[in-house]
Design a protein around this motif. Sequence first.
Motif, PDB file in Angstrom:
ATOM      1  N   LEU A  40     -74.384-103.331  19.846  1.00 40.56           N
ATOM      2  CA  LEU A  40     -74.980-103.044  18.384  1.00 40.56           C
ATOM      3  C   LEU A  40     -76.478-103.339  18.564  1.00 40.56           C
ATOM      4  O   LEU A  40     -77.371-103.194  17.808  1.00 40.56           O
ATOM      5  CB  LEU A  40     -74.623-104.120  17.469  1.00 40.56           C
ATOM      6  CG  LEU A  40     -72.901-104.212  17.147  1.00 40.56           C
ATOM      7  CD1 LEU A  40     -72.646-105.358  16.192  1.00 40.56           C
ATOM      8  CD2 LEU A  40     -72.741-102.935  16.531  1.00 40.56           C
ATOM      9  N   GLU A  41     -77.050-103.906  19.843  1.00 36.85           N
ATOM     10  CA  GLU A  41     -78.197-103.756  19.964  1.00 36.85           C
ATOM     11  C   GLU A  41     -78.926-102.736  21.148  1.00 36.85           C
ATOM     12  O   GLU A  41     -78.154-102.217  21.760  1.00 36.85           O
ATOM     13  CB  GLU A  41     -78.716-105.135  20.550  1.00 36.85           C
ATOM     14  CG  GLU A  41     -78.688-106.268  19.515  1.00 36.85           C
ATOM     15  CD  GLU A  41     -77.267-106.558  19.146  1.00 36.85           C
ATOM     16  OE1 GLU A  41     -77.006-107.225  17.966  1.00 36.85           O
ATOM     17  OE2 GLU A  41     -76.304-106.440  19.977  1.00 36.85           O
ATOM     18  N   LYS A  42     -80.201-102.486  21.325  1.00 33.59           N
ATOM     19  CA  LYS A  42     -80.713-101.738  22.344  1.00 33.59           C
ATOM     20  C   LYS A  42     -82.028-102.334  22.635  1.00 33.59           C
ATOM     21  O   LYS A  42     -82.749-102.931  21.803  1.00 33.59           O
ATOM     22  CB  LYS A  42     -80.853-100.429  21.839  1.00 33.59           C
ATOM     23  CG  LYS A  42     -81.513 -99.344  22.671  1.00 33.59           C
ATOM     24  CD  LYS A  42     -81.688 -98.026  22.002  1.00 33.59           C
ATOM     25  CE  LYS A  42     -81.818 -96.705  22.974  1.00 33.59           C
ATOM     26  NZ  LYS A  42     -81.804 -95.445  22.456  1.00 33.59           N
ATOM     27  N   VAL A  43     -82.522-102.209  23.794  1.00 30.85           N
ATOM     28  CA  VAL A  43     -83.546-102.928  24.786  1.00 30.85           C
ATOM     29  C   VAL A  43     -84.451-101.547  24.744  1.00 30.85           C
ATOM     30  O   VAL A  43     -84.366-100.659  25.482  1.00 30.85           O
ATOM     31  CB  VAL A  43     -83.347-103.552  25.850  1.00 30.85           C
ATOM     32  CG1 VAL A  43     -84.645-104.247  26.305  1.00 30.85           C
ATOM     33  CG2 VAL A  43     -82.361-104.523  25.622  1.00 30.85           C
ATOM     34  N   SER A  44     -85.674-101.777  24.027  1.00 34.19           N
ATOM     35  CA  SER A  44     -86.831-100.775  24.332  1.00 34.19           C
ATOM     36  C   SER A  44     -87.262-100.896  25.802  1.00 34.19           C
ATOM     37  O   SER A  44     -87.141-101.745  26.446  1.00 34.19           O
ATOM     38  CB  SER A  44     -87.996-100.754  23.283  1.00 34.19           C
ATOM     39  OG  SER A  44     -88.649-101.992  23.613  1.00 34.19           O
ATOM     40  N   PRO A  45     -88.142 -99.759  26.180  1.00 30.24           N
ATOM     41  CA  PRO A  45     -88.553 -99.853  27.444  1.00 30.24           C
ATOM     42  C   PRO A  45     -89.706-101.049  27.478  1.00 30.24           C
ATOM     43  O   PRO A  45     -90.060-101.449  28.629  1.00 30.24           O
ATOM     44  CB  PRO A  45     -89.506 -98.599  27.398  1.00 30.24           C
ATOM     45  CG  PRO A  45     -88.623 -97.636  26.682  1.00 30.24           C
ATOM     46  CD  PRO A  45     -88.033 -98.581  25.568  1.00 30.24           C
ATOM     47  N   GLU A  46     -90.304-101.773  26.370  1.00 29.69           N
ATOM     48  CA  GLU A  46     -91.181-102.792  26.429  1.00 29.69           C
ATOM     49  C   GLU A  46     -90.471-103.976  26.404  1.00 29.69           C
ATOM     50  O   GLU A  46     -90.933-105.175  26.215  1.00 29.69           O
ATOM     51  CB  GLU A  46     -92.226-102.606  25.036  1.00 29.69           C
ATOM     52  CG  GLU A  46     -93.100-101.308  25.105  1.00 29.69           C
ATOM     53  CD  GLU A  46     -92.233 -99.995  24.592  1.00 29.69           C
ATOM     54  OE1 GLU A  46     -92.694 -98.923  25.175  1.00 29.69           O
ATOM     55  OE2 GLU A  46     -91.231-100.325  23.683  1.00 29.69           O
ATOM     56  N   GLY A  47     -89.173-104.088  26.332  1.00 29.49           N
ATOM     57  CA  GLY A  47     -88.474-105.154  26.664  1.00 29.49           C
ATOM     58  C   GLY A  47     -88.144-105.883  25.042  1.00 29.49           C
ATOM     59  O   GLY A  47     -87.790-106.918  25.001  1.00 29.49           O
ATOM     60  N   LYS A  48     -88.153-105.051  23.891  1.00 34.48           N
ATOM     61  CA  LYS A  48     -87.667-105.569  22.458  1.00 34.48           C
ATOM     62  C   LYS A  48     -86.513-105.296  22.328  1.00 34.48           C
ATOM     63  O   LYS A  48     -86.041-104.041  22.396  1.00 34.48           O
ATOM     64  CB  LYS A  48     -88.696-105.000  21.768  1.00 34.48           C
ATOM     65  CG  LYS A  48     -90.180-105.089  21.997  1.00 34.48           C
ATOM     66  CD  LYS A  48     -90.593-106.644  21.671  1.00 34.48           C
ATOM     67  CE  LYS A  48     -92.000-106.885  21.963  1.00 34.48           C
ATOM     68  NZ  LYS A  48     -92.451-108.269  21.992  1.00 34.48           N
ATOM     69  N   VAL A  49     -85.600-106.315  21.989  1.00 28.68           N
ATOM     70  CA  VAL A  49     -84.368-106.002  21.538  1.00 28.68           C
ATOM     71  C   VAL A  49     -84.214-105.690  19.864  1.00 28.68           C
ATOM     72  O   VAL A  49     -84.779-106.581  19.388  1.00 28.68           O
ATOM     73  CB  VAL A  49     -83.490-107.356  21.748  1.00 28.68           C
ATOM     74  CG1 VAL A  49     -82.095-107.210  21.479  1.00 28.68           C
ATOM     75  CG2 VAL A  49     -83.788-107.717  23.208  1.00 28.68           C
ATOM     76  N   HIS A  50     -83.601-104.774  19.850  1.00 22.10           N
ATOM     77  CA  HIS A  50     -83.489-104.308  18.060  1.00 22.10           C
ATOM     78  C   HIS A  50     -82.034-103.639  17.904  1.00 22.10           C
ATOM     79  O   HIS A  50     -81.331-103.292  18.643  1.00 22.10           O
ATOM     80  CB  HIS A  50     -84.681-103.324  17.691  1.00 22.10           C
ATOM     81  CG  HIS A  50     -84.618-102.001  18.944  1.00 22.10           C
ATOM     82  ND1 HIS A  50     -83.944-101.060  18.519  1.00 22.10           N
ATOM     83  CD2 HIS A  50     -85.296-101.889  19.989  1.00 22.10           C
ATOM     84  CE1 HIS A  50     -84.057-100.021  19.440  1.00 22.10           C
ATOM     85  NE2 HIS A  50     -85.128-100.505  20.243  1.00 22.10           N
ATOM     86  N   LEU A  51     -81.675-103.384  16.673  1.00 21.08           N
ATOM     87  CA  LEU A  51     -80.423-102.710  16.379  1.00 21.08           C
ATOM     88  C   LEU A  51     -80.487-101.293  17.066  1.00 21.08           C
ATOM     89  O   LEU A  51     -81.417-100.402  16.963  1.00 21.08           O
ATOM     90  CB  LEU A  51     -80.501-102.558  14.819  1.00 21.08           C
ATOM     91  CG  LEU A  51     -79.400-101.886  14.031  1.00 21.08           C
ATOM     92  CD1 LEU A  51     -77.993-102.660  14.405  1.00 21.08           C
ATOM     93  CD2 LEU A  51     -79.360-101.809  12.666  1.00 21.08           C
ATOM     94  N   ASP A 103     -82.887-111.927  30.486  1.00 21.62           N
ATOM     95  CA  ASP A 103     -82.122-110.673  31.577  1.00 21.62           C
ATOM     96  C   ASP A 103     -83.068-109.997  31.749  1.00 21.62           C
ATOM     97  O   ASP A 103     -84.074-109.250  31.162  1.00 21.62           O
ATOM     98  CB  ASP A 103     -81.153-110.126  30.643  1.00 21.62           C
ATOM     99  CG  ASP A 103     -79.814-109.550  31.443  1.00 21.62           C
ATOM    100  OD1 ASP A 103     -80.121-109.679  32.780  1.00 21.62           O
ATOM    101  OD2 ASP A 103     -79.028-109.043  31.000  1.00 21.62           O
ATOM    102  N   ASP A 104     -82.835-109.123  32.988  1.00 25.83           N
ATOM    103  CA  ASP A 104     -83.617-108.289  33.657  1.00 25.83           C
ATOM    104  C   ASP A 104     -83.005-106.976  33.543  1.00 25.83           C
ATOM    105  O   ASP A 104     -84.014-105.958  33.892  1.00 25.83           O
ATOM    106  CB  ASP A 104     -83.677-108.375  35.237  1.00 25.83           C
ATOM    107  CG  ASP A 104     -84.505-109.869  35.695  1.00 25.83           C
ATOM    108  OD1 ASP A 104     -85.381-110.143  34.970  1.00 25.83           O
ATOM    109  OD2 ASP A 104     -84.155-110.336  36.563  1.00 25.83           O
ATOM    110  N   LEU A 105     -82.095-106.779  32.816  1.00 26.57           N
ATOM    111  CA  LEU A 105     -81.357-105.262  32.659  1.00 26.57           C
ATOM    112  C   LEU A 105     -81.191-105.125  31.375  1.00 26.57           C
ATOM    113  O   LEU A 105     -80.938-105.955  30.513  1.00 26.57           O
ATOM    114  CB  LEU A 105     -80.162-105.202  33.483  1.00 26.57           C
ATOM    115  CG  LEU A 105     -80.112-105.384  34.861  1.00 26.57           C
ATOM    116  CD1 LEU A 105     -78.753-105.475  35.441  1.00 26.57           C
ATOM    117  CD2 LEU A 105     -80.845-104.316  35.740  1.00 26.57           C
ATOM    118  N   PRO A 106     -81.403-103.768  31.092  1.00 23.45           N
ATOM    119  CA  PRO A 106     -82.164-102.576  31.694  1.00 23.45           C
ATOM    120  C   PRO A 106     -83.569-102.818  32.130  1.00 23.45           C
ATOM    121  O   PRO A 106     -84.023-102.257  32.922  1.00 23.45           O
ATOM    122  CB  PRO A 106     -81.942-101.332  30.737  1.00 23.45           C
ATOM    123  CG  PRO A 106     -81.988-102.125  29.385  1.00 23.45           C
ATOM    124  CD  PRO A 106     -81.394-103.594  29.492  1.00 23.45           C
TER     125      PRO A 106
END
Length: 247
Positions: free
Chosen positions: A124-135, A185-188
């Motif tokens: 349900l979440e995604k991590v942006s290339p900048e490291g922000k966690v969002h829907l 976390d380091d991934l992605p």
Amino acid sequence: MRFAAIADIHGNCLALEAVLADIAAQGIGHDHIVNLGDCFSGPLEAGRTGDLLLLLDAVTVRGNHDRYLIEQERAAMHASDAAAYDQLSPRHLQWLKALPVTRIWRDTVFLCHANPKVDDVYWLEKVSPEGKVHLNDRASIEALAEGIEQELILCGHSHLPRAVRLADGRLIVNPGSVGCPAYDDDLPVYHRVEAGTPLASYAILEKQEGNWTVTFRLVPYRHLDMARLAASRNRPDWASGLECGWL
């Protein structure tokens, strides 16, 4: 049908005890609790947590950190996994080995830890290339739900309570974390997940007149005791998360 969903206990026995007491206070029995995994990993009380979970005997699926505890050599483990491993007995590890990766409960509810394909990638979440966690975007969420026939789908892993309704009416629910309100976390890419509260999180699911309702419950417990324990074991990151829900 009315039941409770717990996830991501991470060895926090005090939080688990408080959540189980709250579940009982809501009139829900132990046979109506499902556990979405990541039971032990962390610098807290994995052994006590294991004893309680084996006694509870709730329907449980295996999380990624549960898998690491039974697949990796002790020397190769991350510090949180190694700390838990050192407290677990052979019967705790045998219990983990017997857990399924996914499960269908009472023909109605699909259970997994992270997503139906893998146990260590957010759904349900995604991590942006900048490291922000969002829907996560709707198309990606829907794609991972293909082939699941159950109308209610439960997942954990991100430690964030959330509910998403799919286009066909199915509902995906993450109950949040019982015992670990903040981590990095380091991934992605490097990112932080922070609930912003130290309270223990779980969800009550109830079907009424053909529709599922979701109640997220945030339960107080002696979180400062766990924060002090983490600090005494040289884990300031855990101490901060347990103290306030932020790193």
